[in-house]
Motif scaffolding. Structure first.
Motif, short mmCIF file in Angstrom:
data_model
loop_
_atom_site.label_atom_id
_atom_site.label_comp_id
_atom_site.label_asym_id
_atom_site.label_seq_id
_atom_site.Cartn_x
_atom_site.Cartn_y
_atom_site.Cartn_z
N TYR A 111 0.79 -1.27 -0.08
CA TYR A 111 0.05 0.07 0.06
C TYR A 111 0.82 1.01 0.17
O TYR A 111 0.60 2.26 -0.65
CB TYR A 111 -0.83 -0.02 1.36
CG TYR A 111 -1.66 1.10 1.37
CD1 TYR A 111 -3.01 1.39 0.70
CD2 TYR A 111 -1.38 2.29 2.01
CE1 TYR A 111 -3.90 2.43 0.60
CE2 TYR A 111 -2.09 3.60 2.13
CZ TYR A 111 -3.30 3.42 1.34
OH TYR A 111 -3.95 4.75 1.46
N HIS A 115 0.89 4.25 -2.93
CA HIS A 115 0.51 5.54 -2.24
C HIS A 115 1.60 6.38 -1.79
O HIS A 115 1.26 6.98 -0.58
CB HIS A 115 -0.62 5.33 -1.62
CG HIS A 115 -1.96 4.37 -1.89
ND1 HIS A 115 -1.80 3.11 -2.02
CD2 HIS A 115 -3.28 4.92 -2.59
CE1 HIS A 115 -3.11 2.60 -2.51
NE2 HIS A 115 -3.63 3.68 -3.00
N GLN A 255 2.00 7.66 7.22
CA GLN A 255 1.79 6.90 8.19
C GLN A 255 0.19 7.16 8.46
O GLN A 255 -0.60 6.30 8.74
CB GLN A 255 2.42 7.23 9.72
CG GLN A 255 3.85 6.51 9.62
CD GLN A 255 4.41 7.37 10.84
OE1 GLN A 255 4.23 8.20 11.49
NE2 GLN A 255 5.89 6.58 10.89
N GLN A 256 -0.22 8.25 8.38
CA GLN A 256 -1.57 8.67 8.47
C GLN A 256 -2.43 8.11 7.59
O GLN A 256 -3.77 7.35 7.87
CB GLN A 256 -1.88 10.39 8.45
CG GLN A 256 -1.24 10.77 9.75
CD GLN A 256 -1.10 12.33 9.62
OE1 GLN A 256 -1.61 13.02 8.57
NE2 GLN A 256 -0.63 13.27 10.68
N GLN A 257 -1.93 8.13 6.09
CA GLN A 257 -2.82 7.28 5.29
C GLN A 257 -2.89 5.86 5.37
O GLN A 257 -3.95 5.43 4.96
CB GLN A 257 -1.83 7.47 3.91
CG GLN A 257 -1.92 8.95 3.20
CD GLN A 257 -1.22 8.88 1.85
OE1 GLN A 257 -1.71 9.90 1.19
NE2 GLN A 257 -0.65 7.95 1.51
N ALA A 259 -2.90 4.58 8.30
CA ALA A 259 -3.99 4.34 9.45
C ALA A 259 -5.45 4.36 8.93
O ALA A 259 -6.19 3.51 9.21
CB ALA A 259 -3.61 5.34 10.63
N LYS A 260 -5.59 5.22 7.98
CA LYS A 260 -6.90 5.41 7.36
C LYS A 260 -7.25 4.29 6.56
O LYS A 260 -8.29 3.67 6.83
CB LYS A 260 -6.73 6.55 6.50
CG LYS A 260 -8.21 7.01 5.99
CD LYS A 260 -8.25 8.41 5.18
CE LYS A 260 -9.43 8.52 4.54
NZ LYS A 260 -9.35 9.79 3.59
N TYR A 261 -6.30 3.65 5.84
CA TYR A 261 -6.49 2.48 5.10
C TYR A 261 -6.97 1.33 5.94
O TYR A 261 -7.78 0.67 5.50
CB TYR A 261 -5.34 2.20 4.40
CG TYR A 261 -5.36 0.79 3.55
CD1 TYR A 261 -6.12 0.67 2.38
CD2 TYR A 261 -4.25 -0.04 3.79
CE1 TYR A 261 -6.09 -0.86 1.80
CE2 TYR A 261 -4.25 -1.27 3.20
CZ TYR A 261 -5.23 -1.62 2.21
OH TYR A 261 -5.11 -2.67 1.39
N GLN A 262 -5.96 1.11 7.11
CA GLN A 262 -6.43 0.11 8.05
C GLN A 262 -7.82 0.15 8.53
O GLN A 262 -8.64 -0.90 8.72
CB GLN A 262 -5.27 0.09 9.16
CG GLN A 262 -3.91 -0.23 8.67
CD GLN A 262 -2.85 -0.04 9.92
OE1 GLN A 262 -3.23 0.35 10.92
NE2 GLN A 262 -1.82 -0.38 9.47
N GLN A 263 -8.37 1.51 8.98
CA GLN A 263 -9.60 1.47 9.45
C GLN A 263 -10.63 1.29 8.26
O GLN A 263 -11.59 0.75 8.65
CB GLN A 263 -9.74 3.02 10.02
CG GLN A 263 -10.93 3.31 10.43
CD GLN A 263 -11.46 2.37 11.72
OE1 GLN A 263 -10.16 2.27 12.46
NE2 GLN A 263 -12.49 2.20 11.98
N GLU A 264 -10.34 1.53 7.27
CA GLU A 264 -11.22 1.45 6.18
C GLU A 264 -11.65 -0.02 5.83
O GLU A 264 -12.63 -0.61 5.73
CB GLU A 264 -10.77 2.09 4.65
CG GLU A 264 -10.98 3.35 4.61
CD GLU A 264 -10.20 4.08 3.64
OE1 GLU A 264 -9.60 3.38 2.71
OE2 GLU A 264 -10.49 5.28 3.17
N GLU A 267 -13.66 -1.51 8.58
CA GLU A 267 -15.23 -0.96 8.47
C GLU A 267 -15.69 -2.02 7.59
O GLU A 267 -17.02 -2.06 7.66
CB GLU A 267 -15.23 0.51 8.18
CG GLU A 267 -14.75 1.17 9.38
CD GLU A 267 -14.69 2.70 9.26
OE1 GLU A 267 -14.74 3.25 7.86
OE2 GLU A 267 -14.51 3.45 9.96
#
Length: 272
Positions: A111, A115, A255-257, A259-264, A267
């Motif tokens: 990822y 990205h 790292q923020q990207q 973390a967002k990918y992991q959360q997606e 969900e």
């Protein structure tokens, strides 16, 4: 006879030609079993990646020890297999967890590779951060001194001395409990009122330039005598140049990207 000798030599040369590439692919042969060079490359890659994360170079002596480490691991692995440890339930459970960890690591690495944060994106984020640091309109900074004592009566006595012409700096050096500022005559430097505890900040904003509090100001630290030397419109701190923080900023954004990918993924997953 000569033809047979030539044929034998040719066969030997051909065997050697095929053996060289094969040996080049192996680090060593341990108990008749080849140790592939890919294993050494993978370990070296791990060491370099770890060093890069900490910002430290790989010491030359460590690189020289990697081959010995790979060979030692092969020796130990062969012994474990000889004992049949690879067939135990405990080993299989650990291998399953290890497989998960490696595969998840590959997912996140894939990822990140697909990205990357561009310099242009990092510059936009840098500008946003700099703008956010700018003080709100009308915000003031105050240059103040104070003298801190334990008892209210001591603070009142100091105020009386100041009214009679006593020098604030001299009294602060002799009597202030705040030894850090006391050594500098009570000097606190420039700061917004919000930097201080509420009682101190409120008293400070009521003073005019050159004025000293008429009564002791009580806070959790004791009793203060405060003097306002000057005030000015607040200024934003001098930001570091973009190039100096670009690498760190891009790493944070990646790292923020991630973390967002992991959360997606969490969900979207159907968990029953």
């Amino acid at each position: 006879m000569k033809k047979q000798l030539l044929a034998a030599c040719a066969a030997g040369l051909l065997a050697g030609a095929f053996a060289l590439p094969a040996m080049a692919q192996n680090v060593a042969i341990v108990n008749g079993k080849p140790v592939p060079k890919a294993r050494l490359d993978a370990l070296e890659g791990q060491i370099k990646a770890q060093a890069a994360r900490t910002g430290q170079p790989v010491p030359p002596e460590v690189q020289g020890q990697l081959r010995d480490e790979v060979i030692a691991r092969e020796v130990f692995m062969q012994e474990a297999e000889k004992l049949g440890l690879q067939s135990t339930p405990d080993f299989k459970a650990k291998m399953d967890l290890a497989r998960q960890s490696v595969l998840i690591g590959e997912l996140f690495a894939d990822y990140a590779k697909k990205h990357p944060v561009t310099d242009a994106e990092a510059k936009v984020e840098y500008d946003k951060l700099i703008k956010a640091q700018a003080p709100a309109a009308g915000t003031k900074e105050y240059k103040a001194r104070h003298i801190l004592v334990e008892k209210e009566d001591d603070a009142k006595s100091i105020i009386a001395q100041l009214k009679k012409g006593g020098k604030f700096e001299d009294i602060a050096k002799k009597q202030s409990k705040d030894t850090g500022s006391g050594a500098n005559g009570g000097e606190l430097g420039w700061a917004p009122a919000s930097t201080y505890v509420p009682e101190f900040g409120a008293a400070l904003t009521k003073l005019k330039k050159g004025q000293t509090t008429d009564a002791p100001v009580k806070t959790q630290f004791g009793y203060h005598v405060i003097q306002l030397e000057d005030e000015r419109d607040a200024k934003a701190p001098e930001p570091p140049p973009f190039d100096a923080v670009k690498a760190q900023l891009k790493q944070q954004m990646e790292q923020q990207q991630l973390a967002k990918y992991q959360q997606e993924l969490r969900e979207k997953a159907k968990v029953e």
